[in-house]
Design a protein around this motif. Structure first.
Motif, short mmCIF file in Angstrom:
data_model
loop_
_atom_site.label_atom_id
_atom_site.label_comp_id
_atom_site.label_asym_id
_atom_site.label_seq_id
_atom_site.Cartn_x
_atom_site.Cartn_y
_atom_site.Cartn_z
N SER A 104 0.83 -1.20 0.00
CA SER A 104 0.00 0.00 0.00
C SER A 104 0.87 1.26 0.00
O SER A 104 2.01 1.24 0.46
N THR A 105 0.32 2.35 -0.51
CA THR A 105 1.03 3.63 -0.45
C THR A 105 0.66 4.43 0.81
O THR A 105 1.22 5.50 1.03
N HIS A 106 -0.28 3.91 1.62
CA HIS A 106 -0.61 4.58 2.87
C HIS A 106 0.59 4.57 3.81
O HIS A 106 1.38 3.62 3.81
N SER A 107 0.72 5.58 4.63
CA SER A 107 1.82 5.61 5.59
C SER A 107 1.68 4.50 6.62
O SER A 107 2.68 3.92 7.06
N LEU A 108 0.45 4.20 7.03
CA LEU A 108 0.18 3.06 7.90
C LEU A 108 -0.24 1.89 7.02
O LEU A 108 -1.31 1.91 6.43
N ARG A 109 0.60 0.90 6.94
CA ARG A 109 0.33 -0.22 6.05
C ARG A 109 0.99 -1.50 6.55
O ARG A 109 1.90 -1.46 7.37
N ILE A 110 0.53 -2.62 6.02
CA ILE A 110 1.18 -3.91 6.26
C ILE A 110 2.39 -4.00 5.35
O ILE A 110 2.32 -3.68 4.17
N SER A 111 3.50 -4.46 5.90
CA SER A 111 4.69 -4.72 5.10
C SER A 111 4.74 -6.21 4.76
O SER A 111 4.58 -7.05 5.64
N ALA A 112 4.93 -6.52 3.48
CA ALA A 112 4.97 -7.92 3.03
C ALA A 112 6.08 -8.07 2.00
O ALA A 112 5.82 -8.27 0.81
N ALA A 113 7.30 -7.99 2.46
CA ALA A 113 8.44 -8.11 1.56
C ALA A 113 8.58 -9.54 1.06
O ALA A 113 8.34 -10.50 1.82
N ILE A 114 8.96 -9.70 -0.20
CA ILE A 114 9.17 -11.02 -0.76
C ILE A 114 10.27 -11.73 0.03
O ILE A 114 11.32 -11.15 0.31
N GLY A 115 10.00 -12.97 0.40
CA GLY A 115 10.94 -13.74 1.20
C GLY A 115 10.63 -13.74 2.68
O GLY A 115 11.21 -14.52 3.44
N THR A 116 9.72 -12.86 3.12
CA THR A 116 9.34 -12.81 4.53
C THR A 116 8.67 -14.11 4.94
O THR A 116 7.80 -14.63 4.23
N LYS A 117 9.07 -14.65 6.09
CA LYS A 117 8.49 -15.89 6.61
C LYS A 117 7.61 -15.58 7.82
O LYS A 117 7.96 -14.74 8.64
N ARG A 118 6.48 -16.31 7.90
CA ARG A 118 5.54 -16.11 8.99
C ARG A 118 5.07 -17.47 9.49
O ARG A 118 4.85 -18.39 8.69
N PRO A 119 4.88 -17.64 10.81
CA PRO A 119 4.35 -18.91 11.33
C PRO A 119 2.98 -19.21 10.74
O PRO A 119 2.17 -18.30 10.52
N LEU A 120 2.70 -20.48 10.52
CA LEU A 120 1.46 -20.87 9.86
C LEU A 120 0.21 -20.75 10.74
O LEU A 120 -0.90 -20.86 10.23
N ASP A 121 0.38 -20.55 12.03
CA ASP A 121 -0.77 -20.65 12.93
C ASP A 121 -1.45 -19.32 13.24
O ASP A 121 -2.46 -19.31 13.94
N SER A 122 -0.91 -18.19 12.75
CA SER A 122 -1.50 -16.90 13.06
C SER A 122 -1.51 -16.00 11.83
O SER A 122 -0.51 -15.93 11.12
N GLY A 123 -2.61 -15.31 11.62
CA GLY A 123 -2.74 -14.43 10.47
C GLY A 123 -3.67 -15.02 9.42
O GLY A 123 -3.81 -16.24 9.32
N ALA A 124 -4.27 -14.16 8.62
CA ALA A 124 -5.29 -14.61 7.66
C ALA A 124 -4.72 -15.58 6.63
O ALA A 124 -5.25 -16.68 6.43
N GLY A 125 -3.65 -15.18 5.95
CA GLY A 125 -3.08 -16.05 4.92
C GLY A 125 -2.51 -17.33 5.48
O GLY A 125 -2.66 -18.41 4.89
N GLN A 126 -1.84 -17.23 6.63
CA GLN A 126 -1.24 -18.39 7.24
C GLN A 126 -2.31 -19.41 7.65
O GLN A 126 -2.16 -20.62 7.42
N LYS A 127 -3.37 -18.94 8.29
CA LYS A 127 -4.45 -19.85 8.69
C LYS A 127 -5.15 -20.45 7.48
O LYS A 127 -5.58 -21.61 7.52
N MET A 128 -5.25 -19.66 6.41
CA MET A 128 -5.83 -20.21 5.18
C MET A 128 -5.04 -21.41 4.72
O MET A 128 -5.60 -22.46 4.38
N LEU A 129 -3.71 -21.27 4.69
CA LEU A 129 -2.85 -22.38 4.28
C LEU A 129 -2.94 -23.55 5.25
O LEU A 129 -2.99 -24.71 4.83
N LEU A 130 -2.96 -23.24 6.53
CA LEU A 130 -3.00 -24.31 7.54
C LEU A 130 -4.30 -25.10 7.46
O LEU A 130 -4.31 -26.31 7.72
#
Length: 238
Positions: A104-130
């Motif tokens: 996003s171009t908003h000053s307040l935004r989620i950062s999602a850099a390519i290569g970033t790793k996140r645990p599978l048990d928390s968050g929308a995308g992670q829970k979707m995969l789990l």
């Protein structure tokens, strides 16, 4: 092989022994086995990644490149429609890794850099995969959970299992402050030609902007976009 991940192209036997935590003799025997099978190549008194491992890496990258190509038009469309951070996650071990994103171009935004790793048990995308993992894989992830990110992180196993069942039933996943107390997201599944879930498409933004959108316009947008990506990958609903 993971010891070569940090950008160091060549290592000595002593380096590998120290990093892996084995004796030099044992490291040497392992290295010679890998060298004989083409996974390592000797250059003087150093070793580097061999041609066979590079070939396997290229083969493994092909499905990811196909996924990126199929997802890119939808990522751009969602970003244009919402000006929020749009990203694609794929499962790798007990984590999800970001393979494509536009922030996003908003000053307040989620950062999602390519290569970033996140645990599978928390968050929308992670829970979707789990939610798409089999019981053996699910139990493995749940047995290696880390501490809660925020007060909104689901910590109870029974509650999380119930949440995953609900995600599977409705076909999308939500997160309100689970990973970052000031952010929310909605995710939908991306499937390959066989119907297997291989990725999650996510819209995420600051909590001040997500209220009313996650289960409204954003949910409809991300579900439709994920379905179009799946169709490009050869998936057809029965």
């Amino acid at each position: 092989m993971l010891e070569f991940e940090n950008g160091q192209q060549e290592l000595r036997v002593a380096d590998i022994a120290r990093r892996v935590g084995v004796t030099r003799n044992k490291a040497f025997r392992l290295i010679k086995t890998l060298e004989s099978r083409g996974f390592l190549q000797r250059t003087g008194d150093h070793y580097r990644v061999g041609s066979r491992l590079l070939t396997l890496g290229e083969m493994a990258a092909q499905p990811i490149e196909a996924l990126r190509a199929a997802a890119q038009p939808e990522i751009e469309m969602l970003h244009a429609a919402t000006n929020e951070t749009i990203y694609v996650l794929v499962p790798v071990g007990n984590e999800a890794i970001c393979i494509s994103s536009i922030e996003s171009t908003h000053s307040l935004r989620i950062s999602a850099a390519i290569g970033t790793k996140r645990p599978l048990d928390s968050g929308a995308g992670q829970k979707m995969l789990l939610s798409g993992q089999d019981e053996q894989r699910l139990s493995q992830v749940l047995s290696h959970r880390g501490p809660a990110f925020t007060e909104h992180t689901i910590t109870g196993e029974a509650e999380l299992r119930q949440e995953l069942q609900e995600i599977g039933r409705r076909g999308y996943s939500l997160s309100l402050g689970e990973v970052d107390a000031g952010a929310g997201a909605v995710a939908a599944p991306v499937c390959d030609y066989s119907g297997e879930m291989i990725a999650a498409l996510v819209i995420g933004g600051a909590m001040s902007r997500v209220t009313g959108n996650l289960e409204g316009a954003w949910k409809d947008l991300v579900v439709s976009a994920a379905h179009r990506i799946s169709t490009r990958l050869g998936f057809h609903r029965p």
